[in-house]
Design a protein around this motif. Structure first.
Motif, PDB file in Angstrom:
ATOM      1  N   MET A   1       0.841  -1.194   0.000  1.00  0.00           N
ATOM      2  CA  MET A   1       0.000   0.000   0.000  1.00  0.00           C
ATOM      3  C   MET A   1       0.875   1.243   0.000  1.00  0.00           C
ATOM      4  SD  MET A   1      -3.012   1.053   2.679  1.00  0.00           S
ATOM      5  CE  MET A   1      -3.922   2.576   2.457  1.00  0.00           C
ATOM      6  N   SER A   2       0.489   2.238  -0.771  1.00  0.00           N
ATOM      7  CA  SER A   2       1.281   3.462  -0.872  1.00  0.00           C
ATOM      8  C   SER A   2       1.288   4.235   0.446  1.00  0.00           C
ATOM      9  CB  SER A   2       0.723   4.361  -1.974  1.00  0.00           C
ATOM     10  OG  SER A   2       0.895   3.794  -3.249  1.00  0.00           O
ATOM     11  N   ARG A   3       2.452   4.781   0.790  1.00  0.00           N
ATOM     12  CA  ARG A   3       2.562   5.719   1.904  1.00  0.00           C
ATOM     13  C   ARG A   3       2.408   7.125   1.355  1.00  0.00           C
ATOM     14  NH1 ARG A   3       6.826   8.786   3.016  1.00  0.00           N
ATOM     15  NH2 ARG A   3       8.143   7.511   1.661  1.00  0.00           N
ATOM     16  N   THR A   4       1.565   7.944   2.007  1.00  0.00           N
ATOM     17  CA  THR A   4       1.318   9.304   1.536  1.00  0.00           C
ATOM     18  C   THR A   4       1.935  10.296   2.505  1.00  0.00           C
ATOM     19  OG1 THR A   4      -0.748   8.610   0.499  1.00  0.00           O
ATOM     20  CG2 THR A   4      -0.426  10.961   0.820  1.00  0.00           C
ATOM     21  N   ASN A   5       2.829  11.132   1.984  1.00  0.00           N
ATOM     22  CA  ASN A   5       3.555  12.120   2.772  1.00  0.00           C
ATOM     23  C   ASN A   5       3.141  13.528   2.367  1.00  0.00           C
ATOM     24  OD1 ASN A   5       6.074  14.122   2.685  1.00  0.00           O
ATOM     25  ND2 ASN A   5       6.351  12.790   4.455  1.00  0.00           N
ATOM     26  N   LEU A   6       2.869  14.361   3.356  1.00  0.00           N
ATOM     27  CA  LEU A   6       2.625  15.783   3.147  1.00  0.00           C
ATOM     28  C   LEU A   6       3.801  16.542   3.723  1.00  0.00           C
ATOM     29  CD1 LEU A   6       0.974  18.409   2.688  1.00  0.00           C
ATOM     30  CD2 LEU A   6      -0.169  17.936   4.862  1.00  0.00           C
ATOM     31  N   SER A   7       4.456  17.360   2.917  1.00  0.00           N
ATOM     32  CA  SER A   7       5.634  18.096   3.365  1.00  0.00           C
ATOM     33  C   SER A   7       5.467  19.568   3.015  1.00  0.00           C
ATOM     34  CB  SER A   7       6.900  17.534   2.695  1.00  0.00           C
ATOM     35  OG  SER A   7       8.050  18.188   3.188  1.00  0.00           O
ATOM     36  N   MET A   8       5.580  20.439   4.043  1.00  0.00           N
ATOM     37  CA  MET A   8       5.399  21.868   3.810  1.00  0.00           C
ATOM     38  C   MET A   8       6.294  22.677   4.735  1.00  0.00           C
ATOM     39  SD  MET A   8       1.298  22.317   3.118  1.00  0.00           S
ATOM     40  CE  MET A   8       1.619  23.661   1.959  1.00  0.00           C
ATOM     41  N   SER A   9       6.790  23.786   4.213  1.00  0.00           N
ATOM     42  CA  SER A   9       7.504  24.757   5.033  1.00  0.00           C
ATOM     43  C   SER A   9       6.480  25.660   5.712  1.00  0.00           C
ATOM     44  CB  SER A   9       8.452  25.587   4.174  1.00  0.00           C
ATOM     45  OG  SER A   9       9.465  24.775   3.608  1.00  0.00           O
ATOM     46  N   ILE A  10       6.695  25.967   6.990  1.00  0.00           N
ATOM     47  CA  ILE A  10       5.673  26.648   7.776  1.00  0.00           C
ATOM     48  C   ILE A  10       6.317  27.673   8.693  1.00  0.00           C
ATOM     49  CG2 ILE A  10       5.702  24.909   9.623  1.00  0.00           C
ATOM     50  CD1 ILE A  10       2.612  25.195   9.726  1.00  0.00           C
ATOM     51  N   SER A  11       5.613  28.776   8.926  1.00  0.00           N
ATOM     52  CA  SER A  11       6.116  29.827   9.808  1.00  0.00           C
ATOM     53  C   SER A  11       5.840  29.477  11.262  1.00  0.00           C
ATOM     54  CB  SER A  11       5.451  31.166   9.465  1.00  0.00           C
ATOM     55  OG  SER A  11       4.071  31.138   9.820  1.00  0.00           O
ATOM     56  N   ALA A  12       6.454  30.206  12.177  1.00  0.00           N
ATOM     57  CA  ALA A  12       6.247  29.964  13.597  1.00  0.00           C
ATOM     58  C   ALA A  12       4.810  30.251  14.017  1.00  0.00           C
ATOM     59  CB  ALA A  12       7.215  30.809  14.418  1.00  0.00           C
ATOM     60  N   ALA A 150      -8.188  16.126   5.621  1.00  0.00           N
ATOM     61  CA  ALA A 150      -9.597  15.897   5.934  1.00  0.00           C
ATOM     62  C   ALA A 150     -10.119  14.611   5.311  1.00  0.00           C
ATOM     63  CB  ALA A 150     -10.434  17.083   5.465  1.00  0.00           C
ATOM     64  N   ALA A 151      -9.606  14.254   4.140  1.00  0.00           N
ATOM     65  CA  ALA A 151     -10.043  13.034   3.464  1.00  0.00           C
ATOM     66  C   ALA A 151      -9.440  11.784   4.081  1.00  0.00           C
ATOM     67  CB  ALA A 151      -9.679  13.113   1.976  1.00  0.00           C
ATOM     68  N   GLY A 152      -8.504  11.949   5.009  1.00  0.00           N
ATOM     69  CA  GLY A 152      -7.915  10.803   5.682  1.00  0.00           C
ATOM     70  C   GLY A 152      -6.929  10.025   4.844  1.00  0.00           C
ATOM     71  N   ILE A 153      -6.248  10.701   3.909  1.00  0.00           N
ATOM     72  CA  ILE A 153      -5.335   9.985   3.014  1.00  0.00           C
ATOM     73  C   ILE A 153      -3.868  10.220   3.346  1.00  0.00           C
ATOM     74  CG2 ILE A 153      -7.040   9.996   1.156  1.00  0.00           C
ATOM     75  CD1 ILE A 153      -5.422  12.218  -0.198  1.00  0.00           C
ATOM     76  N   VAL A 154      -3.589  11.029   4.382  1.00  0.00           N
ATOM     77  CA  VAL A 154      -2.210  11.388   4.711  1.00  0.00           C
ATOM     78  C   VAL A 154      -1.697  10.483   5.828  1.00  0.00           C
ATOM     79  CG1 VAL A 154      -0.677  13.212   5.527  1.00  0.00           C
ATOM     80  CG2 VAL A 154      -2.575  13.779   3.996  1.00  0.00           C
ATOM     81  N   ASP A 155      -0.544   9.872   5.620  1.00  0.00           N
ATOM     82  CA  ASP A 155       0.084   8.999   6.614  1.00  0.00           C
ATOM     83  C   ASP A 155       1.069   9.742   7.503  1.00  0.00           C
ATOM     84  OD1 ASP A 155      -0.982   6.325   5.841  1.00  0.00           O
ATOM     85  OD2 ASP A 155      -0.006   6.827   3.949  1.00  0.00           O
ATOM     86  N   GLU A 156       1.783  10.720   6.944  1.00  0.00           N
ATOM     87  CA  GLU A 156       2.766  11.455   7.729  1.00  0.00           C
ATOM     88  C   GLU A 156       2.858  12.877   7.209  1.00  0.00           C
ATOM     89  OE1 GLU A 156       6.198   8.985   7.192  1.00  0.00           O
ATOM     90  OE2 GLU A 156       6.812   9.982   5.334  1.00  0.00           O
TER      91      GLU A 156
END
Length: 220
Positions: A1-12, A150-156
């Motif tokens: 099963m595919s692992r789904t990663n969300l990666s973003m740069s974010i401010s304090a 919200a869709a529940g598809i993100v693993d990390e």
């Protein structure tokens, strides 16, 4: 099963883009400062190089919002092909959320942009099909990321947290109830000016975003 990663740069203060995004200011006013860790003098720091590699290398499919793909709004009335030139850094199929149909765009290096008009779950199904069990990236922007959570598809979720204060713009976690998404901090790395945080997502608890906060994403 595919692992789904969300990666973003974010401010304090929780913003992933500043206000007034445009062709001249694609990350909004002040937003580019969030990316100094990989486009500034510290880009060669070994931790930063590791994070960039994890974000891109080996990804089999990517999902992004139209706002990340470009500043064009409404019907596709231009020859815009993204911010990244003839050879984007993705090197895999990229599924772009939009309200307007467009034929796929095939560019050098294995990147083909596909335009999805029926929502995040359809984009995820298509990405899963081409990934064939390999990893999938949620590339942003903020609204696309919120829809994916919200869709529940993100693993990390990987956040590159800088000391910048933007004050306004696009927040990553707008529209969620307290305690959702359910996150577990599993890794902390650091380099000059940035902390790299990795959270594991309990996907069973993630379908609680306010849909109205995210419908504008796909983009206009």
């Amino acid at each position: 099963m595919s692992r789904t990663n969300l990666s973003m740069s974010i401010s304090a203060d929780g913003y992933v883009a500043g206000p007034h995004q445009s062709r001249e200011q694609p990350l909004g006013i002040g937003g580019q400062a969030l990316h100094r860790w990989h486009i500034g003098p510290d880009a060669d720091h070994p931790v930063n190089r590791q994070i960039v590699s994890e974000m891109l290398d080996g990804m089999k499919a990517t999902i992004m919002g139209r706002n990340m793909f470009g500043p064009i709004r409404g019907a596709w009335d231009s020859d815009w092909q993204g911010w990244w030139g003839d050879e984007p850094p993705y090197h895999c199929p990229v599924f772009v959320l939009t309200h307007h149909e467009r034929a796929p765009i095939e560019l050098k290096g294995g990147t083909t942009f596909f335009f999805v008009t029926d929502g995040i779950e359809s984009a995820y199904e298509q990405a899963t099909a081409v990934a064939e069990g390999g990893p999938i990236s949620i590339a942003g922007g903020a609204s696309c990321a919120r829809q994916a959570i919200a869709a529940g598809i993100v693993d990390e979720i990987d956040l590159q947290l800088s000391a910048q204060i933007l004050g306004s713009g696009e927040r990553l976690f707008d529209g969620f109830e307290p305690g959702s998404p359910d996150l577990e901090l599993v890794r902390v790395l650091h380099a000059p000016g940035v902390a790299h945080l990795r959270y594991r997502v309990n996907r069973r608890q993630s379908r609680t975003a306010t849909p109205a906060a995210d419908t504008r994403s796909a983009g206009s």
